[in-house]
Motif scaffolding. Structure first.
Motif, PDB file in Angstrom:
ATOM      1  N   GLY A 169       0.933  -1.310  -0.050  1.00 63.39           N
ATOM      2  CA  GLY A 169       0.038   0.068   0.037  1.00 63.39           C
ATOM      3  C   GLY A 169       0.802   1.314   0.047  1.00 63.39           C
ATOM      4  O   GLY A 169       2.003   1.165   0.396  1.00 63.39           O
ATOM      5  N   ARG A 170       0.031   2.457  -0.390  1.00 63.32           N
ATOM      6  CA  ARG A 170       1.031   3.660  -0.635  1.00 63.32           C
ATOM      7  C   ARG A 170       0.087   4.865  -0.468  1.00 63.32           C
ATOM      8  O   ARG A 170      -1.079   4.725  -1.449  1.00 63.32           O
ATOM      9  N   ILE A 171       0.357   5.810   0.122  1.00 58.39           N
ATOM     10  CA  ILE A 171      -0.774   7.213   0.326  1.00 58.39           C
ATOM     11  C   ILE A 171       0.195   8.286   0.248  1.00 58.39           C
ATOM     12  O   ILE A 171       1.371   8.204   0.737  1.00 58.39           O
ATOM     13  N   ARG A 172      -0.423   9.230   0.147  1.00 60.53           N
ATOM     14  CA  ARG A 172       0.056  10.527   0.418  1.00 60.53           C
ATOM     15  C   ARG A 172      -0.655  11.175   1.473  1.00 60.53           C
ATOM     16  O   ARG A 172      -1.866  11.240   1.347  1.00 60.53           O
ATOM     17  N   ALA A 173      -0.052  11.596   2.490  1.00 58.71           N
ATOM     18  CA  ALA A 173      -0.692  12.069   3.761  1.00 58.71           C
ATOM     19  C   ALA A 173      -0.004  13.413   4.131  1.00 58.71           C
ATOM     20  O   ALA A 173       1.295  13.482   4.114  1.00 58.71           O
ATOM     21  N   ARG A 174      -0.925  14.314   5.097  1.00 55.60           N
ATOM     22  CA  ARG A 174      -0.209  15.394   5.773  1.00 55.60           C
ATOM     23  C   ARG A 174      -0.112  14.833   7.253  1.00 55.60           C
ATOM     24  O   ARG A 174       0.850  15.557   7.995  1.00 55.60           O
ATOM     25  N   ALA A 175      -0.437  13.697   7.556  1.00 53.95           N
ATOM     26  CA  ALA A 175      -0.409  13.373   9.064  1.00 53.95           C
ATOM     27  C   ALA A 175      -0.487  11.453   8.897  1.00 53.95           C
ATOM     28  O   ALA A 175      -1.355  11.353   8.215  1.00 53.95           O
ATOM     29  N   ALA A 176       0.320  10.838   9.621  1.00 50.05           N
ATOM     30  CA  ALA A 176      -0.113   9.471   9.719  1.00 50.05           C
ATOM     31  C   ALA A 176       0.476   8.968  11.036  1.00 50.05           C
ATOM     32  O   ALA A 176       1.381   9.477  11.492  1.00 50.05           O
TER      33      ALA A 176
END
Length: 254
Positions: free
Chosen positions: A60-67
């Motif tokens: 899996g891969r996401i683009r996030a401002r916070a994780a």
């Protein structure tokens, strides 16, 4: 007092890399270096106002401002010009709470509603406020499950020694060594050997905080040499000590 890690190189372009150590919590503020997939005993809360790529160990891969990345879960992340990472040692109550609901998929880690400001050059007061804001924003409220008394005694012993007397502690707890190892792995989330490796790494980082070279830090923490420390550091953080510690200024929060 702020310290610059020696003897690693320091350039104007790399200023603004700060690490605040507050008990079992460690806050990094500055540019984020890309980290390959890895896993470690600490929970990790990543904040990147401009967004950053985050990946898990199952494709899996996401683009996030916070994780919010639970402890002992495989993950990696890309680079960005400014952000913050809060590490919560696996024995910290907040980290243990996150471990209760750990998911291996990065889609479950996104916390883009987390609304905190990451100062460019935070003061100690701002760093404490940022840590509190992050923990409050991720709503860590439920207490973690209690640990077996034998596990608590064992972790306390291992905090001061690399060689625990498993037979004596097991006998005092009324458990066999096999039951003791099982209780430890169940309550802590790591086998004893892996737990010790994490503790040695923490001691090495503390030595670096005091200004030690990697060779001296490795020896003081029980690693065979700086190459051994570098290998474990890369396994734990997905980057080399040179990448992760270069030009970092450390500050211990009282």
């Amino acid at each position: 007092m702020r310290r610059t890690v020696a003897p690693l190189a320091h350039t104007a372009r790399e200023l603004g890399r700060l690490v605040f150590v507050w008990g079992a919590r460690m806050l990094y503020v500055g540019p984020l270096v890309a980290a390959s997939r890895h896993a470690h005993h600490a929970a990790q809360i990543l904040v990147a106002p401009g967004g950053v790529e985050v990946e898990d160990g199952v494709g899996g891969r996401i683009r996030a401002r916070a994780a919010v990345i639970p402890p002992r879960v495989t993950h990696g992340h890309g680079a960005c010009t400014h952000g913050a990472i809060l590490f919560l040692d696996g024995d910290d109550a907040s980290s243990r709470e996150l471990a209760r609901h750990a998911e291996p998929r990065c889609e479950t880690w996104r916390r883009d509603t987390l609304d905190v400001t990451v100062p460019r050059d935070p003061t100690p007061e701002q760093a404490r406020a940022l840590i509190r804001s992050i923990l409050s924003a991720v709503a860590l409220r439920q207490p973690p499950k209690p640990r077996h008394p034998a596990t608590r005694r064992m972790t306390a012993y291992l905090d001061g020694s690399d060689h625990a007397d498993l037979a004596s502690l097991s006998h005092a707890a009324g458990l066999s060594p096999r039951q003791m190892r099982h209780a430890f792995a169940r309550d802590v989330g790591l086998p004893m050997r892996a737990y010790l490796r994490w503790k040695r790494l923490r001691r090495a980082l503390a030595a670096v905080e005091q200004g030690a070279s990697l060779s001296v830090a490795a020896a003081s923490a029980g690693f065979a040499d700086s190459a051994h420390l570098s290998r474990v550091f890369r396994e734990q953080f997905g980057m080399t000590p040179t990448q992760g510690l270069r030009s970092v200024r450390w500050l211990t929060l009282e």
